[in-house]
Design an enzyme around this catalytic site. Structure first.
Site, PDB file in Angstrom:
ATOM      1  N   VAL A  29       0.824  -1.217   0.000  1.00 18.57           N
ATOM      2  CA  VAL A  29       0.000   0.000   0.000  1.00 18.57           C
ATOM      3  C   VAL A  29       0.860   1.270   0.000  1.00 18.57           C
ATOM      4  O   VAL A  29       0.421   2.324   0.447  1.00 18.57           O
ATOM      5  CB  VAL A  29      -1.001   0.013   1.180  1.00 18.57           C
ATOM      6  CG1 VAL A  29      -2.029  -1.088   1.012  1.00 18.57           C
ATOM      7  CG2 VAL A  29      -0.290  -0.111   2.526  1.00 18.57           C
ATOM      8  N   TYR A  59       4.397   5.437   5.331  1.00 17.44           N
ATOM      9  CA  TYR A  59       3.296   5.551   4.371  1.00 17.44           C
ATOM     10  C   TYR A  59       2.143   6.392   4.908  1.00 17.44           C
ATOM     11  O   TYR A  59       1.338   6.908   4.122  1.00 17.44           O
ATOM     12  CB  TYR A  59       2.750   4.177   3.989  1.00 17.44           C
ATOM     13  CG  TYR A  59       3.710   3.241   3.316  1.00 17.44           C
ATOM     14  CD1 TYR A  59       4.970   3.659   2.873  1.00 17.44           C
ATOM     15  CD2 TYR A  59       3.374   1.907   3.126  1.00 17.44           C
ATOM     16  CE1 TYR A  59       5.846   2.773   2.272  1.00 17.44           C
ATOM     17  CE2 TYR A  59       4.244   1.022   2.515  1.00 17.44           C
ATOM     18  CZ  TYR A  59       5.475   1.451   2.099  1.00 17.44           C
ATOM     19  OH  TYR A  59       6.343   0.568   1.504  1.00 17.44           O
ATOM     20  N   SER A 234      -2.166  -2.371  -5.864  1.00 14.44           N
ATOM     21  CA  SER A 234      -3.281  -1.974  -6.703  1.00 14.44           C
ATOM     22  C   SER A 234      -4.406  -1.502  -5.804  1.00 14.44           C
ATOM     23  O   SER A 234      -4.564  -1.988  -4.678  1.00 14.44           O
ATOM     24  CB  SER A 234      -3.784  -3.122  -7.583  1.00 14.44           C
ATOM     25  OG  SER A 234      -4.869  -2.669  -8.383  1.00 14.44           O
TER      26      SER A 234
END
Length: 279
Positions: A29, A59, A234
């Site tokens: 992610v 992140y 994705s």
């Protein structure tokens, strides 16, 4: 060590040197913003059968990963969760405790030093302590080349079980892979699709056409054939489903050799061509 020595009987997970198992397919992610997009990607992946989610403190989306896990209804103990220590911080134990609160879990399955800023060894005592406290079942590193791994192994009481690096047919770091195998470290592939660039490869497309598969499936299967966990990213449900269809076909020896020849690193023992954290 052969492929069959490394993987579970059903061929979907790799046995780490500490005895824990890491699923060979995961969802990464990186660059997915905190919020509904990340929550949905995690939830969809888990609904589609993924059992491995990879995030990081850097992140900024650990809360969404935790929410996606809860919304999926999949039991925590069935999902392998990785997060990474942000080496701009000082204490891996304090940071993993914050990560656990954001994720809403009691432990992670793998805790990784995200990159070797400040040297490859200084954070490791804190990583070992995080494991000792039960905050992480396994500990490892990311973006470490052979030299950095050897420096760490020389001082580690508990050796790293994973080195997560950029890896694909175009970044086939053969010398690093062999070094990891010789040290009992599982190399794990991030950006196995080249952040989408490698999907446009004519060579990959030709192999995919012969197998009735997609380029993404071929690139990911190239990793699976070597027992290398891969974490493609994705946020589209249909692509998540496509990427998961990896365990009902195999590449030929000729296919693998053709893909190997795409390497642009010269079979490097480095994890990256440019150490971006230095500037």
């Amino acid at each position: 060590m052969t492929f069959t020595d490394m993987v579970t009987e059903d061929g979907t997970a790799r046995v780490l040197v500490d005895g824990n198992e890491i699923p060979l397919l995961g969802l990464g992610v990186w660059q997915v913003p905190d919020g509904r997009e990340c929550v949905d990607a995690v939830r969809w992946a888990l609904e589609l059968g993924y059992r491995h989610i990879d995030t990081a403190q850097a992140y900024g989306n650990e809360e969404s990963v935790g929410q996606g896990l809860r919304e999926s209804g999949v039991p925590r103990e069935d999902v392998f969760i990785t997060t990474k220590f942000f080496p701009s911080r000082q204490d891996p134990v304090e940071e993993i405790e914050r990560s656990l609160r954001r994720l809403g879990v009691d432990y992670v399955d793998l805790y990784i030093v995200h990159w070797p800023a400040g040297g490859p060894t200084w954070a490791w005592p804190g990583m070992e302590q995080a494991r000792k406290l039960g905050h992480a079942r396994s500990i490892g590193v990311s973006n470490f080349g052979t030299d950095e791994l050897q420096q760490l192994l020389a001082v580690a009481a508990v050796p790293p079980v994973v080195d997560q690096v950029q890896f694909s047919p175009y970044e086939y770091r053969k010398a690093l892979l062999e070094s990891c195998r010789g040290s009992g470290i599982a190399l794990e592939a991030y950006s196995p699709l080249g952040t989408g660039r490698h999907l446009r490869s004519e060579t990959v497309a030709q192999i995919a056409q012969r197998h009735g598969r997609t380029p993404a499936q071929v690139l990911l299967r190239w990793c699976i054939e070597r027992g290398i966990p891969a974490i493609p990213k994705s946020t589209h449900r249909e692509r998540l489903a496509e990427n998961a269809q990896l365990f009902d076909f195999a590449l030929s020896v000729e296919d693998i050799a053709t893909l190997d020849a795409l390497d642009r690193t010269g079979g490097a023992d480095r994890a990256l061509e440019h150490k971006w954290w230095r500037g």
